[in-house]
Design an enzyme around this catalytic site. Structure first.
Site, short mmCIF file in Angstrom:
data_model
loop_
_atom_site.label_atom_id
_atom_site.label_comp_id
_atom_site.label_asym_id
_atom_site.label_seq_id
_atom_site.Cartn_x
_atom_site.Cartn_y
_atom_site.Cartn_z
CG HIS A 1 41.54 -135.10 59.64
ND1 HIS A 1 40.22 -134.93 59.30
CD2 HIS A 1 41.52 -135.74 60.84
CE1 HIS A 1 39.44 -135.43 60.24
NE2 HIS A 1 40.21 -135.92 61.18
N GLY B 1 22.97 -121.31 53.50
CA GLY B 1 24.00 -120.66 52.71
C GLY B 1 23.83 -120.91 51.22
N PRO B 2 24.76 -120.38 50.41
CG PRO B 2 26.81 -119.62 49.61
CD PRO B 2 25.97 -119.66 50.86
N PRO C 1 33.73 -117.67 43.96
CG PRO C 1 34.64 -115.96 42.66
CD PRO C 1 33.34 -116.64 42.97
N GLY D 1 35.52 -122.97 51.38
CA GLY D 1 34.98 -124.32 51.42
C GLY D 1 33.63 -124.33 52.12
#
Length: 565
Positions: free
Chosen positions: A82, A163-164, A169, A175
């Site tokens: 998927h 978010g960033p 890392p 993800g």
């Protein structure tokens, strides 16, 4: 009224049951939410969970799930059939009851901001929560998948909404995630008698709204036709509001067409199935069955049942349970797994059957409970059930007449009458329980404290409201039972003559229901303080009672004229 939203997070893990169970436990232990479905897929390496509840509790539970998935799932090690780009790949919020989409959009943005800020996960808002039109489509947000995420985030047009926006890392492990608000979507897989993904895709591209890329000459190897911007031009598919791809499911050794039906009023489930059958056949394939991922609205299943009954030239005036059975068998929804309506149909999953519901009792148990020393069920519930029996006979005669040889031209008429009967049956079945509940309300009101003037006032208001409800319920019984007599009269005149005595029995049951309910109206109305209201309610019941006496006489006369006195 209670607000309800649904959440359907998709996790990039379909094999490790320890991880799946740990995620599931977050939902089962949460306050204010109910787990409806957990659907792990080994080949897709993906698990879809469905839960519903109070909006704030759903959002909090979703956050805790995303947090735990970040801890347990390493996207750098993930492989599956998927499309995906995150540990919690997608997390939609869906309005279910008494809440506007605008509120759900606000909740999705609240969740997205928290996920970005507190968990450091890049968030793309999609569907109705999207910041730009380009991000509305989930497939577009997820294009390039996990493997292309680092390069994608570097592009200014694909900076995350929350978010960033620089690879690190933490993101390499978690993800990204797509969070949004959308309407109910049905995830639906159609099974084919092939293991070829290419052949499955050929059917998927025939069906999906996006269609397939246009090519010069050969549709497989020809040069791609592009627009002035250098983008591929697509030839639209057959079904609006449908996304579809083909894939191979190793655990079942079959290829499937995996669909998302995003607007059921545009493309219903049964149409998607039938068109898939047509297109598969054109390509030398055969559809062997299908499966639903997650839950489905009740209306979707009932509409499908009626659709296939109409194709069979059969009456559609049957019970919901039978309509669901027809839908399941027609679409092969039980080919891979048993189809349990109590778990797969959203309304049934949310509304647990009450343990003390009278209409769930076997006939013998209902009779024994009625004959016991318990004050309820009493005459009111029995009257309502007599109405149920009467209208059931009306629907039966209509259904039998619809199937009579030589009466094919009358199918629509008799099917319509049977459907009317089944709607009345539903209402009267509910009133069986409503009457006993109304009696309980009266008893509870009389048991309220009356030591102070305030307590006396509250007790009096509660008693009055309970009495009004105890009058309203039998009036509804009377009016619905009378409506069934209209159908019985039609069937006595026009139905299959071999069943004419059944219309007579139905009329007797309906009149008995009306007479019984009428007694309950009068006994409760006379205790009301508001005598003008009492008289108004009794007059309303009187009109139905008088009409019913005449209608029953008409029906019995027709029956006796046919069978002889």
């Amino acid at each position: 009224m209670k607000k309800l939203i649904e959440c359907v997070p998709n996790f990039s893990e379909g094999n490790n049951m320890d991880i799946i169970n740990e995620l599931t436990s977050i939902i089962t232990l949460a306050n204010g939410v109910k787990l409806l479905d957990v659907d792990p897929g080994k080949a897709t390496n993906r698990t879809v969970m469905t839960f519903v509840g109070n909006p704030d509790d759903v959002v909090e539970t979703a956050f805790q799930l995303i947090k735990k998935a970040k801890e347990l799932i390493d996207m750098s090690q993930h492989h599956g059939a998927h499309p995906r780009f995150g540990a919690t790949d997608v997390c939609p919020l869906i309005p279910i009851a008494n809440i506007d989409m605008s509120e759900v959009i606000a909740l999705s943005h609240k969740l997205a901001a928290r996920v970005g800020d507190e968990l450091g996960i890049p968030v793309y808002c999609y569907e109705q929560s999207a910041s730009t039109n380009k991000r509305t489509n989930l497939a577009t947000c997820r294009s390039g998948e996990y493997e292309g995420l680092q390069a994608k985030m570097a592009l200014s047009e694909w900076e995350p909404d929350f978010g960033p926006n620089q690879w690190n890392p933490t993101i390499a492990k978690s993800g990204a995630i797509a969070i949004g608000a959308r309407n109910i979507l049905v995830a639906y897989n159609i099974n084919l008698n092939t293991i070829s993904v290419r052949r499955a895709n050929s059917v998927a591209f025939d069906l999906r709204e996006l269609g397939r890329i246009k090519r010069e000459g050969d549709s497989l190897t020809g040069k791609i036709i592009k627009n002035s911007l250098g983008e591929p031009i697509y030839e639209p598919g057959l079904l609006k509001s449908v996304k579809a791809i083909g894939w191979f499911i190793k655990e079942h050794d079959i290829a499937q067409i995996s669909m998302n039906l995003t607007k059921l009023d545009t493309t219903p489930l049964h149409i998607a199935f039938d068109k898939a059958c047509e297109k598969a056949s054109e390509r030398g394939l055969r559809v062997t069955g299908s499966e639903l991922i997650g839950v489905v609205p009740l209306k979707t299943m009932l509409d499908a049942g009626r659709y296939f009954l109409a194709k069979q030239k059969r009456s559609m005036g049957i019970s919901d349970n039978e309509l669901i059975r027809i839908a399941v068998k027609s679409m092969g929804l039980d080919e891979l797994y048993p189809f349990d309506p109590s778990k797969k149909i959203i309304e049934y999953s949310i509304n647990d059957v009450t343990a003390n519901s009278l209409i769930q009792l076997p006939l013998e148990s209902f009779a024994q409970l009625t004959s016991s020393e318990a004050p309820a069920p009493g005459g009111g519930s029995v009257a309502a059930y007599l109405g149920v029996l009467g209208v059931s006979l009306a629907a039966m005669v209509a259904n039998l007449s619809a199937q009579k040889r030589g009466w094919e031209s009358k199918l629509e008429y008799f099917s319509h009458q049977a459907m009317l009967g089944m709607e009345i049956q539903k209402k009267l079945l509910k009133l069986v329980d409503d009457d006993t509940n109304a009696f309980s309300m009266i008893m509870s009101a009389y048991e309220m404290p009356k030591s102070t003037e305030k307590e006396k006032e509250l007790r009096h208001i509660s008693i009055t409201n309970a009495l009004l409800n105890a009058i309203k319920v039998p009036i509804e019984v009377m009016e619905n039972a009378y409506a069934s007599m209209e159908i019985l009269n039609e069937m006595a005149q026009n139905g299959n003559s071999n069943s004419i005595s059944d219309t007579g029995v139905g009329a007797i049951c309906a009149l008995s229901a009306i007479k019984g309910a009428y007694l309950n109206v009068k006994i409760n109305a006379k205790t009301l303080d508001d005598k003008s209201l009492s008289e108004e309610l009794i007059n309303r019941a009187n009109k139905t009672y008088e009409k019913a006496l005449k209608k029953e006489s008409e029906i019995i006369n027709i029956v006796e004229k046919h069978i002889g006195k």
